[in-house]
Design a protein around this motif. Structure first.
Motif, mmCIF file in Angstrom:
data_model
loop_
_atom_site.group_PDB
_atom_site.id
_atom_site.type_symbol
_atom_site.label_atom_id
_atom_site.label_comp_id
_atom_site.label_asym_id
_atom_site.label_seq_id
_atom_site.Cartn_x
_atom_site.Cartn_y
_atom_site.Cartn_z
ATOM 1 N N ILE A 78 47.599 38.461 35.383
ATOM 2 C CA ILE A 78 47.977 37.989 36.712
ATOM 3 C C ILE A 78 47.350 38.820 37.831
ATOM 4 O O ILE A 78 47.385 38.424 38.997
ATOM 5 C CB ILE A 78 49.516 37.985 36.863
ATOM 6 N N HIS A 79 46.803 39.983 37.473
ATOM 7 C CA HIS A 79 46.210 40.922 38.427
ATOM 8 C C HIS A 79 45.231 41.762 37.618
ATOM 9 O O HIS A 79 45.423 41.933 36.406
ATOM 10 C CB HIS A 79 47.322 41.785 39.050
ATOM 11 N N PRO A 80 44.172 42.291 38.220
ATOM 12 C CA PRO A 80 43.240 43.106 37.434
ATOM 13 C C PRO A 80 43.913 44.229 36.650
ATOM 14 O O PRO A 80 43.393 44.660 35.610
ATOM 15 C CB PRO A 80 42.289 43.659 38.503
ATOM 16 N N ALA A 81 45.091 44.687 37.123
ATOM 17 C CA ALA A 81 45.756 45.802 36.439
ATOM 18 C C ALA A 81 47.027 45.392 35.710
ATOM 19 O O ALA A 81 47.686 46.249 35.108
ATOM 20 C CB ALA A 81 46.088 46.906 37.451
ATOM 21 N N HIS A 82 47.400 44.113 35.748
ATOM 22 C CA HIS A 82 48.669 43.696 35.158
ATOM 23 C C HIS A 82 48.498 42.436 34.310
ATOM 24 O O HIS A 82 47.902 41.456 34.760
ATOM 25 C CB HIS A 82 49.709 43.420 36.257
ATOM 26 N N GLY A 116 41.262 35.171 32.364
ATOM 27 C CA GLY A 116 42.563 35.815 32.473
ATOM 28 C C GLY A 116 43.660 35.226 31.622
ATOM 29 O O GLY A 116 44.789 35.715 31.642
ATOM 30 N N ILE A 117 43.394 34.160 30.876
ATOM 31 C CA ILE A 117 44.430 33.476 30.108
ATOM 32 C C ILE A 117 43.997 33.350 28.650
ATOM 33 O O ILE A 117 42.875 32.937 28.349
ATOM 34 C CB ILE A 117 44.740 32.087 30.695
ATOM 35 N N ALA A 118 44.913 33.692 27.752
ATOM 36 C CA ALA A 118 44.641 33.578 26.321
ATOM 37 C C ALA A 118 45.850 32.970 25.621
ATOM 38 O O ALA A 118 46.996 33.178 26.035
ATOM 39 C CB ALA A 118 44.323 34.944 25.713
ATOM 40 N N ILE A 119 45.582 32.221 24.584
ATOM 41 C CA ILE A 119 46.636 31.688 23.719
ATOM 42 C C ILE A 119 46.410 32.222 22.306
ATOM 43 O O ILE A 119 45.299 32.637 21.949
ATOM 44 C CB ILE A 119 46.670 30.150 23.703
ATOM 45 N N GLY A 120 47.455 32.212 21.515
ATOM 46 C CA GLY A 120 47.309 32.689 20.151
ATOM 47 C C GLY A 120 48.557 32.442 19.339
ATOM 48 O O GLY A 120 49.549 31.897 19.831
ATOM 49 N N VAL A 121 48.512 32.862 18.085
ATOM 50 C CA VAL A 121 49.674 32.753 17.205
ATOM 51 C C VAL A 121 49.602 33.898 16.203
ATOM 52 O O VAL A 121 48.523 34.297 15.754
ATOM 53 C CB VAL A 121 49.716 31.384 16.492
ATOM 54 N N PRO A 146 53.223 40.290 23.373
ATOM 55 C CA PRO A 146 52.335 39.129 23.559
ATOM 56 C C PRO A 146 51.332 39.313 24.688
ATOM 57 O O PRO A 146 50.292 38.645 24.697
ATOM 58 C CB PRO A 146 53.302 37.979 23.839
ATOM 59 N N ALA A 147 51.602 40.204 25.655
ATOM 60 C CA ALA A 147 50.633 40.442 26.729
ATOM 61 C C ALA A 147 49.312 40.950 26.180
ATOM 62 O O ALA A 147 48.247 40.746 26.770
ATOM 63 C CB ALA A 147 51.210 41.441 27.736
ATOM 64 N N GLY A 148 49.359 41.619 25.045
ATOM 65 C CA GLY A 148 48.147 42.168 24.455
ATOM 66 C C GLY A 148 47.139 41.136 24.029
ATOM 67 O O GLY A 148 45.944 41.447 23.862
#
Length: 432
Positions: free
Chosen positions: A174-178, A112-117, A52-54
């Motif tokens: 949460i961070h430019p790299a994470h 930096g935040i996305a939602i989806g299904v 889901p991070a993707g």
């Protein structure tokens, strides 16, 4: 309205055949094109089915796809020389073609935040044999021949099992790299089986073993994921999917261990993506499916003594420690490459290898579920149109795999089953 219609189509679609146990190797044409690798390499909104991070690392938009699978399954029980049997009881599964849709959608709420299904068929198993292989082999051993009273000449044997997952996602950089993500998973499971009447004498509830129509159950679990950018050209990722708790089957509680409990096992994976050249990306995933955590799947199959009638109450079908299918934990390796020829055309190639989760000694009971392929190769590509739409197409072949066993089959008869598959995935994507 369109989304709800798609969910119903997926739920009522034919059961999916799969190549990593009963799991799909990947979800969508793009992921299949690189052997299913996607933990650190999200390519579209179907990323929620893997990590889901993707969802925070792909543009907002939607993906709608269709998977067409042909699966050739054969099985036999060679009882020649045992009792009065003088023939090999064999058949090819009649239903070869399966169609499974999938869908993904996401929207970025901020940078930096996305939602989806994501809605997808997790996998499944289907066999449709025109002969009651178990019953017929037993009848021949005892002296029965076609045309005599009681001979199972018009019997059927098979299973119809599928799972559909609906996974809403929240991803946060949460961070430019994470980037992290979470998906609560809702599941719909379908199960039916026929042709196991001869095993009813080994059940704690003989009336709930076979031929009880289709059972539908609901369930749920959760998936969490993480992707990190180690270098401008290197990303790593990891995901963990919990056990998917499914309601107990009320129609087949005399067959499935734990009084009808057939949960989806937990699984985890780690992945790497490397931009080897400006246009070339190499990806690799390692996945571990913990089949051993689900008793109905992992409990040992019937022994020769149990088939002969010597069985303890604890080993009866449907009991918590009862007869199962004998699956063991599975390791899966996924390797792929994506090459961007230009701004329009992208090519992909992939390889997927899974260890055997069905030992040869468990061949007999798995005649109805030959989910045994180990090696798969895929080729595919995408064409991007002006305006942000993209059409993707992938072909995958699962090489033939055969299981054989003589040690626990009926009175020493040799059991064998085999399967190979061809798959075409097509997806239409649109960026917002």
């Amino acid at each position: 309205m369109r989304f709800s219609i798609l969910i119903m189509i997926v739920i009522w679609a034919h059961p999916a055949l799969a190549t990593n146990g009963y799991f799909m190797i990947g979800y969508g044409a793009k992921a299949i094109g690189v052997g299913g690798a996607g933990v650190a390499f999200p390519q579209d909104r179907l990323a929620g089915a893997v990590n889901p991070a993707g969802m925070a690392l792909v543009p907002g938009g939607y993906d709608a796809g269709l998977r067409v699978i042909t699966a050739i399954r054969e099985a036999s029980i060679d009882c020649r020389g045992i009792g009065a049997c003088d023939a090999v009881v064999e058949d090819r599964s009649a239903r070869d073609l399966f169609v499974v849709p999938n869908f993904g959608w996401s929207r970025h709420l901020s940078d930096g935040i996305a939602i989806g299904v994501t809605v997808y068929g997790n996998g499944g198993i289907n066999t449709t044999y025109g002969r009651a292989l178990f019953d017929e082999a037993g009848a021949r051993i005892l002296g029965g021949v076609p045309g005599t009273p009681g001979f199972p000449g018009d019997g059927k044997l098979g299973v119809d099992f599928s799972q559909v997952f609906i996974a809403p996602s929240l991803a946060w950089r949460i961070h430019p790299a994470h980037t992290i993500g979470i998906s609560p998973i809702m599941a719909v499971q379908r199960f039916s089986i026929r042709g196991l009447e001869s095993f009813a004498r080994l059940s704690k509830d003989p009336s709930s073993v076979s031929n009880r129509a289709t059972d539908y159950e609901l369930g749920g679990g959760v998936r969490v994921g993480w992707i990190a950018e180690l270098h401008t050209r290197v990303r790593i990722g990891a995901q963990y999917t919990s056990r998917i708790w499914i309601g107990r089957s009320t129609k087949y509680n005399g067959l499935l261990a734990g009084n009808g409990e057939l949960d989806a096992p937990p699984q985890w994976s780690v992945g790497l993506s490397w931009d080897a050249m400006p246009r070339l990306t190499i990806v690799f995933d390692f996945q571990r499916i913990l089949w051993d955590s689900v008793d109905a799947i992992s409990n040992p199959g019937p022994t020769a003594a149990e088939l002969a009638g010597t069985i303890t109450p604890a080993r009866l079908l449907g009991a918590s420690g009862g007869i199962g299918f004998g699956w063991i934990d599975q390791s899966i390796f996924k390797l792929g490459a994506r090459y961007r020829c230009n701004d329009r055309l992208t090519l992909r190639a992939g390889w997927n290898h899974g260890s055997s989760q069905i030992p040869n000694r468990e061949t007999l009971f798995n005649t109805i579920s030959p989910a045994t392929t180990n090696d798969n190769v895929a080729l595919g590509g995408s064409w991007r149109f002006v305006g942000g739409s993209e059409l993707s197409l992938t072909y995958m072949h699962a090489f033939k795999k055969t299981n054989r066993d003589r040690s626990t089959a009926l009175f020493g008869a040799a059991a064998r089953n085999s399967i190979y598959e061809n798959m075409i995935d097509v997806s239409w994507s649109k960026d917002f």
